[in-house]
Design a protein around this motif. Sequence first.
Motif, PDB file in Angstrom:
ATOM      1  N   THR A   1       6.601  -3.502  -0.248  1.00  0.00           N
ATOM      2  CA  THR A   1       5.938  -4.533  -1.104  1.00  0.00           C
ATOM      3  C   THR A   1       5.631  -3.831  -2.030  1.00  0.00           C
ATOM      4  OG1 THR A   1       5.048  -5.467   0.809  1.00  0.00           O
ATOM      5  CG2 THR A   1       3.949  -6.018  -1.358  1.00  0.00           C
ATOM      6  N   GLY A   2       5.880  -4.557  -3.501  1.00  0.00           N
ATOM      7  CA  GLY A   2       5.487  -4.082  -4.678  1.00  0.00           C
ATOM      8  C   GLY A   2       6.426  -3.166  -5.320  1.00  0.00           C
ATOM      9  N   ARG A   3       7.356  -2.822  -4.780  1.00  0.00           N
ATOM     10  CA  ARG A   3       8.648  -2.045  -5.185  1.00  0.00           C
ATOM     11  C   ARG A   3       9.773  -2.714  -5.718  1.00  0.00           C
ATOM     12  NH1 ARG A   3       8.596   2.464  -1.624  1.00  0.00           N
ATOM     13  NH2 ARG A   3      10.699   2.038  -1.397  1.00  0.00           N
ATOM     14  N   LEU A   4      10.462  -2.203  -6.766  1.00  0.00           N
ATOM     15  CA  LEU A   4      11.685  -2.821  -7.185  1.00  0.00           C
ATOM     16  C   LEU A   4      12.819  -1.808  -6.699  1.00  0.00           C
ATOM     17  CD1 LEU A   4      13.258  -5.289  -8.379  1.00  0.00           C
ATOM     18  CD2 LEU A   4      13.008  -4.299 -10.691  1.00  0.00           C
ATOM     19  N   GLY A   5      13.448  -1.885  -5.529  1.00  0.00           N
ATOM     20  CA  GLY A   5      14.234  -0.823  -5.402  1.00  0.00           C
ATOM     21  C   GLY A   5      13.440   0.527  -5.053  1.00  0.00           C
ATOM     22  N   TYR A   6      13.859   1.556  -5.653  1.00  0.00           N
ATOM     23  CA  TYR A   6      12.946   2.662  -5.879  1.00  0.00           C
ATOM     24  C   TYR A   6      11.878   2.810  -6.886  1.00  0.00           C
ATOM     25  CZ  TYR A   6      16.257   5.015  -2.561  1.00  0.00           C
ATOM     26  OH  TYR A   6      17.024   5.430  -1.420  1.00  0.00           O
ATOM     27  N   VAL A   7      11.843   1.974  -7.950  1.00  0.00           N
ATOM     28  CA  VAL A   7      10.993   1.599  -8.842  1.00  0.00           C
ATOM     29  C   VAL A   7       9.757   1.365  -8.687  1.00  0.00           C
ATOM     30  CG1 VAL A   7      10.795   0.801 -11.416  1.00  0.00           C
ATOM     31  CG2 VAL A   7      12.954   1.486 -10.596  1.00  0.00           C
ATOM     32  N   ASP A   8       8.740   1.836  -9.025  1.00  0.00           N
ATOM     33  CA  ASP A   8       7.123   1.752  -8.442  1.00  0.00           C
ATOM     34  C   ASP A   8       6.731   1.255  -9.826  1.00  0.00           C
ATOM     35  OD1 ASP A   8       4.510   1.385  -8.211  1.00  0.00           O
ATOM     36  OD2 ASP A   8       4.508   3.316  -6.918  1.00  0.00           O
ATOM     37  N   PRO A   9       6.678  -0.333 -10.012  1.00  0.00           N
ATOM     38  CA  PRO A   9       6.024  -0.915 -11.238  1.00  0.00           C
ATOM     39  C   PRO A   9       4.454  -0.800 -11.554  1.00  0.00           C
ATOM     40  CG  PRO A   9       7.159  -2.615  -9.731  1.00  0.00           C
ATOM     41  CD  PRO A   9       7.057  -1.198  -8.997  1.00  0.00           C
ATOM     42  N   THR A  10       3.629  -0.299 -10.610  1.00  0.00           N
ATOM     43  CA  THR A  10       2.370   0.010 -10.734  1.00  0.00           C
ATOM     44  C   THR A  10       2.173   1.373 -11.381  1.00  0.00           C
ATOM     45  OG1 THR A  10       1.611  -1.208  -8.654  1.00  0.00           O
ATOM     46  CG2 THR A  10      -0.036   0.486  -9.481  1.00  0.00           C
ATOM     47  N   ALA A  11       3.147   2.262 -10.926  1.00  0.00           N
ATOM     48  CA  ALA A  11       2.932   3.559 -11.452  1.00  0.00           C
ATOM     49  C   ALA A  11       3.573   3.526 -12.770  1.00  0.00           C
ATOM     50  CB  ALA A  11       3.824   4.714 -10.842  1.00  0.00           C
ATOM     51  N   CYS A  12       4.511   2.740 -13.348  1.00  0.00           N
ATOM     52  CA  CYS A  12       5.159   2.676 -14.450  1.00  0.00           C
ATOM     53  C   CYS A  12       4.069   1.998 -15.455  1.00  0.00           C
ATOM     54  CB  CYS A  12       6.248   1.445 -14.463  1.00  0.00           C
ATOM     55  SG  CYS A  12       7.948   2.243 -14.100  1.00  0.00           S
TER      56      CYS A  12
END
Length: 269
Positions: free
Chosen positions: A213-224
């Motif tokens: 939940t909250g990830r796009l594939g391996y990408v972490d939008p919150t950290a971004c």
Amino acid sequence: MLTSFLVLLFFGCLTGVTAVLFGFGGGFVTVPVVYGVLTATARPGTGADAMHIAVATSAAVMVVNAVAAALVQWRAGRLLRAYVWPLAGFIAAGAAAGSFAATLIGGTALRLLFAAYLLVTITDSLFREGFLTTAPRRVPRPLGRGTVTAGGFGIGLVAAGLGVGGSVMTVPLLRRRGLPMAEATATANPLSVPVALAATLVYALAPTASAATGRLGYVDPTACAALLLGSLPTIAVARRVTGRVPDRVHSAAYVGLLVVVLMVVAVGV
């Protein structure tokens, strides 16, 4: 959670500085930082994929940082079109292959490759003539066809696979073609864009990424978001410093930063 956000925000500020001064776009800073935050917080679904998430998130941050820094350098008149295109096209092709290959490599192997990549680059910069110093009034030389094609593909392959943007290869390359450090690092920013973009797309759509939940594939939008919140304002501030740093100091600081990052990665390995 708040502590992790503040840590990412702080290092986001640092990536903004390195994007403008060194052309990094953030990869060398964000990969070990995001990896450290993920392993320290041990969020569900991130343990086994921590290094892949770090590399993927780094690539996503670099898309924005590299574009923003490239615009700053373009307005300052430091970008050299002859060294950007068609090299950028071959880098993009290599980046697509490299990022796909990285999704199939284990996290430990990826960290070891990252550390080895840093060590080779530092050694080359210190002991091969042409990086720390350049001859006064040296006329810049154009890139050869083989360097543009095979070299560009290789840069994209390695850089996207490790989530580091490619500046660690393009800056020494341009430096040895006779470019001052300010122009070499400035030109590295647009050359990092195709690497970051191709890597982000591949990592975001990777079929090997575990569902979370909250990830796009391996990408972490919150950290971004946390990293970009820190980096974008500092890019605007750091542009005032570029060009005022003596060439020898600029090149030595570039190598020094690589040494610091290698030490951080080595502790994690």
